[in-house]
Structures are given as structure tokens and as C-alpha cells.
Design an enzyme around this catalytic site. Structure first.
Site, PDB file in Angstrom:
ATOM      1  N   GLU A  89      10.869 -29.896 -26.115  1.00 45.07           N
ATOM      2  CA  GLU A  89       9.724 -29.462 -24.569  1.00 45.07           C
ATOM      3  C   GLU A  89       8.200 -30.218 -24.221  1.00 45.07           C
ATOM      4  O   GLU A  89       7.305 -30.036 -25.754  1.00 45.07           O
ATOM      5  CB  GLU A  89       9.223 -28.047 -24.377  1.00 45.07           C
ATOM      6  CG  GLU A  89       9.389 -28.186 -22.737  1.00 45.07           C
ATOM      7  CD  GLU A  89       9.871 -29.963 -21.926  1.00 45.07           C
ATOM      8  OE1 GLU A  89      10.940 -28.676 -20.906  1.00 45.07           O
ATOM      9  OE2 GLU A  89       9.494 -29.992 -21.273  1.00 45.07           O
ATOM     10  N   LYS A 135       8.157 -33.564 -31.826  1.00 41.16           N
ATOM     11  CA  LYS A 135       7.149 -32.020 -31.369  1.00 41.16           C
ATOM     12  C   LYS A 135       6.186 -32.274 -31.957  1.00 41.16           C
ATOM     13  O   LYS A 135       5.370 -31.457 -31.636  1.00 41.16           O
ATOM     14  CB  LYS A 135       8.137 -31.197 -31.292  1.00 41.16           C
ATOM     15  CG  LYS A 135       7.893 -30.507 -30.602  1.00 41.16           C
ATOM     16  CD  LYS A 135       7.354 -30.533 -28.852  1.00 41.16           C
ATOM     17  CE  LYS A 135       6.912 -28.325 -28.893  1.00 41.16           C
ATOM     18  NZ  LYS A 135       6.506 -28.859 -27.170  1.00 41.16           N
ATOM     19  N   CYS A 164       1.639 -23.333 -28.800  1.00 39.58           N
ATOM     20  CA  CYS A 164       2.370 -23.934 -29.712  1.00 39.58           C
ATOM     21  C   CYS A 164       1.345 -25.103 -30.790  1.00 39.58           C
ATOM     22  O   CYS A 164       1.854 -25.259 -32.099  1.00 39.58           O
ATOM     23  CB  CYS A 164       2.557 -25.423 -28.589  1.00 39.58           C
ATOM     24  SG  CYS A 164       4.090 -24.972 -28.026  1.00 39.58           S
TER      25      CYS A 164
HETATM   26  C1  UDX Z   1       0.575 -28.204 -25.562  1.00 42.89           C
HETATM   27  C2  UDX Z   1       0.902 -29.404 -25.710  1.00 42.89           C
HETATM   28  O1  UDX Z   1       0.198 -29.882 -24.330  1.00 42.89           O
HETATM   29  C3  UDX Z   1       2.289 -29.962 -24.923  1.00 42.89           C
HETATM   30  O2  UDX Z   1       3.183 -30.971 -24.715  1.00 42.89           O
HETATM   31  C4  UDX Z   1       3.825 -28.696 -25.070  1.00 42.89           C
HETATM   32  O3  UDX Z   1       5.084 -28.839 -25.110  1.00 42.89           O
HETATM   33  C5  UDX Z   1       2.795 -27.815 -25.735  1.00 42.89           C
HETATM   34  O4  UDX Z   1       1.662 -27.170 -26.392  1.00 42.89           O
HETATM   35  P1  UDX Z   1      -0.462 -26.237 -23.690  1.00 42.89           P
HETATM   36  O5  UDX Z   1      -0.883 -25.604 -25.147  1.00 42.89           O
HETATM   37  O6  UDX Z   1       0.625 -25.754 -22.782  1.00 42.89           O
HETATM   38  O7  UDX Z   1       0.456 -27.541 -24.631  1.00 42.89           O
HETATM   39  O8  UDX Z   1      -1.624 -26.456 -22.977  1.00 42.89           O
HETATM   40  P2  UDX Z   1      -2.473 -27.818 -23.175  1.00 42.89           P
HETATM   41  O9  UDX Z   1      -3.172 -28.505 -22.610  1.00 42.89           O
HETATM   42  O10 UDX Z   1      -1.796 -29.039 -25.057  1.00 42.89           O
HETATM   43  O11 UDX Z   1      -4.300 -26.645 -24.039  1.00 42.89           O
HETATM   44  C6  UDX Z   1      -4.184 -26.424 -25.670  1.00 42.89           C
HETATM   45  C7  UDX Z   1      -5.390 -25.848 -25.731  1.00 42.89           C
HETATM   46  O12 UDX Z   1      -6.241 -26.937 -25.468  1.00 42.89           O
HETATM   47  C8  UDX Z   1      -5.662 -24.919 -24.562  1.00 42.89           C
HETATM   48  O13 UDX Z   1      -6.318 -23.892 -24.897  1.00 42.89           O
HETATM   49  C9  UDX Z   1      -6.930 -25.805 -23.858  1.00 42.89           C
HETATM   50  O14 UDX Z   1      -7.883 -25.061 -23.121  1.00 42.89           O
HETATM   51  C10 UDX Z   1      -7.244 -26.779 -25.419  1.00 42.89           C
HETATM   52  N1  UDX Z   1      -8.101 -27.738 -24.672  1.00 42.89           N
HETATM   53  C11 UDX Z   1      -7.148 -28.664 -24.569  1.00 42.89           C
HETATM   54  C12 UDX Z   1      -9.224 -28.178 -24.775  1.00 42.89           C
HETATM   55  O15 UDX Z   1     -10.163 -27.625 -25.686  1.00 42.89           O
HETATM   56  N2  UDX Z   1     -10.092 -29.451 -24.822  1.00 42.89           N
HETATM   57  C13 UDX Z   1      -9.102 -30.617 -24.543  1.00 42.89           C
HETATM   58  O16 UDX Z   1      -9.610 -31.747 -24.507  1.00 42.89           O
HETATM   59  C14 UDX Z   1      -7.950 -30.048 -24.007  1.00 42.89           C
END
Ligand code: UDX
Ligand code: ADP
Length: 469
Positions: free
Chosen positions: A162, A222, A278
Site C-alpha cells: 500500500e 515498498k 511506516c
Molecule cells: C508514508 C508514505 O508516504 C506512503 O506512501 C506509505 O504508504 C506510508 O508511509 P504517511 O506516513 O502516511 O505515508 O505520510 P507522509 O505524508 O509520507 O508523511 C510522513 C511524515 O513525514 C509525516 O510526519 C510528515 O509530517 C513528514 N513530512 C513529510 C515532512 O516532515 N516533510 C515533508 O516534506 C513531507
């Protein structure tokens, strides 16, 4: 092969939204989501859609459309396994907290239990789909359990990781950049199973975006995708601390490098650190696999992404303490946000809890407001940290030291400092003059997400801090 009955084991952040979107797009397929957690299933069945256990923009509308038509939530796992042609495994795979691989490897006990359950109950051939993020070669372990039942039932194992991100899950599922299906494409039954799953996604995802690979490539893709994304965040966060020392502005640097097509603008937002279920788990998993295979340099390379993230969270907390005259003892710090990112009620690995732990160690009092996270969950997060020796306070003191507020203005009243930990949009629209008036002076604000209009705050009189500025 035409699939008309699907079961998903695990009704969490991945299983729930994924099955809801499949059910919406395939009204002729019966989709049953099962879980051992009775409360969770009751919440998915709640007539008040605001009580669904997962908050995601757009999710309640999808559930409202499909639930009771072809989408069902149940605790009868045996019946759901028996009737399904295709079974998704979508249970949690946390980092191991004991024994071999403690703190690094994925704990596969829930996946193994599910595989054993399927082996015990299945009386007809099944396609078993790994949806949870799993270490490379887990499909082999599932296969060995399923192939040794002696029941004559035939199983095909597929990997279908996913890629949804929380907060945008429904959109990510409906308009996926790609769908990855790993399987045994050299055998006719393996190919047939892959085609059956591809046909389901093909109802709404353009065919060229459905990628078919071998199982190992799918599993490793993944982990690699998450490692690359996390690495971008750690890279820009590393630069943010350099910006603070040099007078460069991290958002300007991010915009400048992101304009290069080869780099691209996304995932370059400096922050207090990444969280979520993740990123850290998958990288530690990758590191563990590399170490097990004697690839020590590769392991160290990826481990640094997690170390940089820990540094960023600690740096943010230390900065609060040092600016508040080197102690926060007895001071009230207001936290705006607790979720690991906006538009979700998920708090797993949220940077907010690590910042809170550092401040509580320095004897601060913390008042938290988050639009979607409950007090119960916040206390649960902190109790977990205490149990893991990452926070050294007496659990009985929690209600005195940490208060969870229903209104942001209550959290900020009489505070010495405010820390923004999640980038919720609503924070931008607050009456900051009012908040300033009600705080102790000098009133400090630490924007861990760089979302507030800092010039306005400075004009009001706040002492401000932003990441990488
Ligand atoms: C992530 C992956 O994006 C997704 O494809 C996978 O299936 C699961 O893990 P998720 O953890 O739900 O998704 O959110 P994501 O938007 O990736 O953000 C992860 C973390 O990074 C958050 O704490 C977010 O605040 C942080 N982040 C993200 C930043 O600090 N800066 C950014 O530019 C992007
Ligand atoms: P994710 O983010 O991967 O979806 P969650 O923790 O949100 O993780 O959801 C995983 C779900 O799997 C939980 O609701 C949990 O109760 C469920 N689960 C774990 N083990 C089993 C099992 N053996 N049978 C059924 N459900 C299970």
C-alpha cells in the site's frame, strides 16, 4: 478468474480505507473487513459516521455509500476466510520490542497468526495478498505455512504493498500513481492470480499504472519507496540546521532545489521530524535486513536517515529549553497538534510525543490541543514511552503534568511558550493577538512546521522560532 468475494484481515488505517475504496469501485464484489478488535469493528459499523475509528478526509462518504451494500465489517474471521476467494492480510507489523532483532526487525507475529488461521480454516483455493508492509521474503514464510496444511487447498501468494499516505488516503487510493502487484508470474496459476487482482484495480486505475513484478521486487519496492521519501525529509532537515547557523532560509533553499526537474518540489518541507507508522519502521527493517546479509555500509547509510530524524526532534526540544532561559521546569508549554501530520488522528511515532518527553524530563507542564486526537490516545502514547523507558516520570503524575484541552485558546492561556507540532490548517486562522494577550511575557512561539505567518506574530510581540530560518 472472476473475483466476487474479498476478505481483508485487519481493519486499521490501511485495511479500512483500502477496502472501502475497493468496495466503492466494485459494487458487485462483496468486501468483508474483519478484525480481532471488537471495539474497532463496532466503530466501523457505527451509525454515526463521525465515530469511524480512522479519520480521513472523504472516508465517511465512501463508507456511507458502500457499507451494508457490498462492504461489511465483522468479527467473524472464520466465516469471512471461508467465503472469500481473495484474502488481504492487513494487520500491524510493528518493530520488534523483544528478543532477536529488538528495536530493528519487523515483528511478524500477527502476520504469522493470520497465515495459520487461513491455513486452519480455508477449505477452498484462495489468493492471499500481503497488503501490510513486510520485510523482503515474507511471502516465502507465508507460503511455507500455507503449503504445509495437508488439506489439499491451493494458495497463491501475492504482494500488493500500500502506498497511501494518511490524510490523503482516499484520494491516493482512488488516483494511485501506481499499483504494484508482485507474484509468481512464471507459473500459470501465479499469473492468473496476478491478473485477477489487476482486473480489480483495473476498474478504476489506468492499466499502464498497474505494475506486475516478482514478489521480492514488490516487497523491496515498498521499503525502498519509504526509505527514499524519509531520506528527502531528513536531508532537508539536515540542511535546516545549517540554515539556522548561516542566515539561509530553508524554505527558499527547498524551493530553489525543488525547481530542478530532477529533484522535484515534493517532500522537501523542513519540519520537527517525520513520524507515522511506516518511515522509521521500514528503514530500521531495511537496516536489519542489510546487516543480516553483511551489507554493513548499506545498513549504516540508511540508518543515518533515522538518526538525523531523532536529532531534529531533540534539537527542537533543546531549542525550546535553551530559549526559555535554560529551563522549562514548572513552565506551561502549549502544544498545538499531536497527530504525526495533519488530516489524520494517527499518532504513531509522532514527533510531538518525543518533544513532549524531552520537555517533561525538564519538568515542564504541557497543555495539548489537537483537533482530532483524543486525550485517551495522548495518554496512551505517553504511557508507552514510560513503559519503554523513554520517559522517566511516574505514570500517576501524567494527569497533573499533561492536560489535553478541547479548545486551542484554553491550551495557550497562561502559557510561557507555544510549540506547533502538526501542520493543521486551522492553526493559521487563530486570533493570535488574543492568544498573545493571554500568555506570560515574553511570549514564545516555536513553529515546528513553518506554517504560521511569522511577521504578523513578530508584530504582535511574540518571540518567534521557525525551523531552518
Ligand atoms: C508514508 C508514505 O508516504 C506512503 O506512501 C506509505 O504508504 C506510508 O508511509 P504517511 O506516513 O502516511 O505515508 O505520510 P507522509 O505524508 O509520507 O508523511 C510522513 C511524515 O513525514 C509525516 O510526519 C510528515 O509530517 C513528514 N513530512 C513529510 C515532512 O516532515 N516533510 C515533508 O516534506 C513531507
Ligand atoms: P495499519 O496502519 O497497518 O493498518 P493498524 O494497527 O491500524 O495498522 O491496523 C491493524 C489491525 O490489524 C488492528 O486493528 C488489529 O486489531 C488487527 N489485527 C492484528 N492481528 C490480527 C489477527 N490475528 N486477526 C485479525 N485482526 C488482527
Amino acid at each position: 478468474m472472476i473475483i466476487n468475494s474479498i476478505t481483508c484481515i485487519g481493519a486499521g488505517y490501511v485495511g479500512g480505507p483500502t477496502m472501502a475504496v475497493i468496495a466503492r469501485n466494485c459494487p458487485d464484489i462483496k468486501v468483508t473487513v474483519v478484525d480481532v478488535n471488537e471495539q474497532r469493528i463496532a466503530d466501523w459499523n457505527d451509525s454515526n459516521l463521525d465515530n469511524l475509528p480512522v479519520y480521513e478526509p472523504g472516508l465517511k462518504e465512501v463508507v456511507a455509500e458502500a457499507r451494508g451494500r457490498n462492504l461489511f465489517f465483522s468479527t467473524d474471521i472464520d466465516a469471512a476466510i471461508s467465503e472469500a476467494q481473495m484474502i488481504f492480510i492487513s494487520v500491524n507489523t510493528p518493530t520488534k520490542t523483544y528478543g532477536t532483532g529488538k528495536g530493528m526487525a519487523a515483528d511478524l507475529k500477527f502476520v504469522e497468526l493470520v497465515a495459520r488461521k487461513i491455513a486452519e480454516v480455508a477449505a477452498s483455493d484462495k489468493i492471499v495478498v500481503e497488503k501490510s508492509t513486510l520485510p523482503v521474503r515474507t511471502a516465502q514464510a507465508i507460503r511455507s505455512i500455507l503449503d504445509n496444511t495437508g488439506s489439499g487447498v491451493k494458495f497463491q501468494i501475492l504482494s500488493n504493498p500500500e502506498f497511501l499516505a494518511e490524510g490523503t488516503a482516499v484520494n491516493d487510493l482512488q488516483h494511485a500513481d501506481r499499483v504494484l502487484i508482485g507474484g509468481d508470474h512464471h507459473t500459470a496459476p501465479g499469473k492468473e492470480a496476478m491478473d485477477a487482482l489487476a482486473a480489480i484495480y483495473g476498474r478504476w486505475i489506468p492499466r499502464e499504472r498497474i505494475l506486475l513484478t516478482n514478489v521480492w521486487s514488490s516487497e523491496l519496492s515498498k521499503l525502498t519507496a519509504n526509505a527514499f521519501l524519509a531520506q528527502r525529509v531528513s536531508s532537508i532537515n539536515a540542511i535546516s540546521s545549517l540554515c539556522e547557523q548561516t542566515g539561509a532560509d530553508v524554505d527558499e533553499v527547498a524551493a530553489a532545489i525543488g525547481a530542478d526537474n530532477r529533484i522535484g518540489p515534493r517532500f522537501l518541507k523542513a519540519s520537527v521530524g517525520f513520524g507515522g507508522s511506516c518511515f522509521q519502521k521500514d528503514i530500521l527493517n531495511l537496516v536489519y535486513i542489510c546487516r543480516s546479509l553483511n551489507l554493513h555500509e548499506v545498513a549504516e547509510y540508511w540508518e543515518q536517515v533515522v538518526k538525523m530524524n531523532d536529532y531534529q526532534k531533540q534539537r527542537f526540544a533543546r531549542n525550546i529549553i535553551s530559549r526559555l532561559y535554560n529551563t522549562v521546569s514548572g513552565k506551561k508549554i502549549a502544544f498545538l497538534g499531536w497527530a504525526f501530520k495533519k488530516d489524520t488522528n494517527d499518532t504513531r511515532e509522532t514527533p510531538a510525543m518525543y518533544v513532549a518527553a524531552a520537555l517533561l524530563d525538564d519538568r515542564a507542564e504541557i497543555h495539548i490541543y489537537d483537533p482530532k486526537v483524543s486525550q485517551e490516545r495522548i495518554y496512551g502514547d505517553l504511557r508507552n514511552l514510560i513503559a519503554q523507558n523513554q520517559l522517566t516520570i511516574d505514570p500517576a503524575q501524567l494527569p497533573d503534568l499533561v492536560k489535553v484541552c478541547k479548545k486551542p485558546y484554553d491550551a495557550c492561556r497562561n502559557a510561557h511558550a507555544i510549540a506547533v507540532l502538526t501542520e493543521w490548517d486551522e492553526f493559521k486562522g487563530y486570533d493570535w493577538q488574543q492568544i498573545y494577550n493571554d500568555m506570560f511575557k515574553p511570549a514564545f512561539i516555536f513553529d515546528g512546521r513553518n506554517i504560521l505567518d511569522i511577521e504578523v506574530l513578530k508584530d504582535i510581540g511574540f518571540q518567534t522560532y521557525q525551523i531552518g530560518k
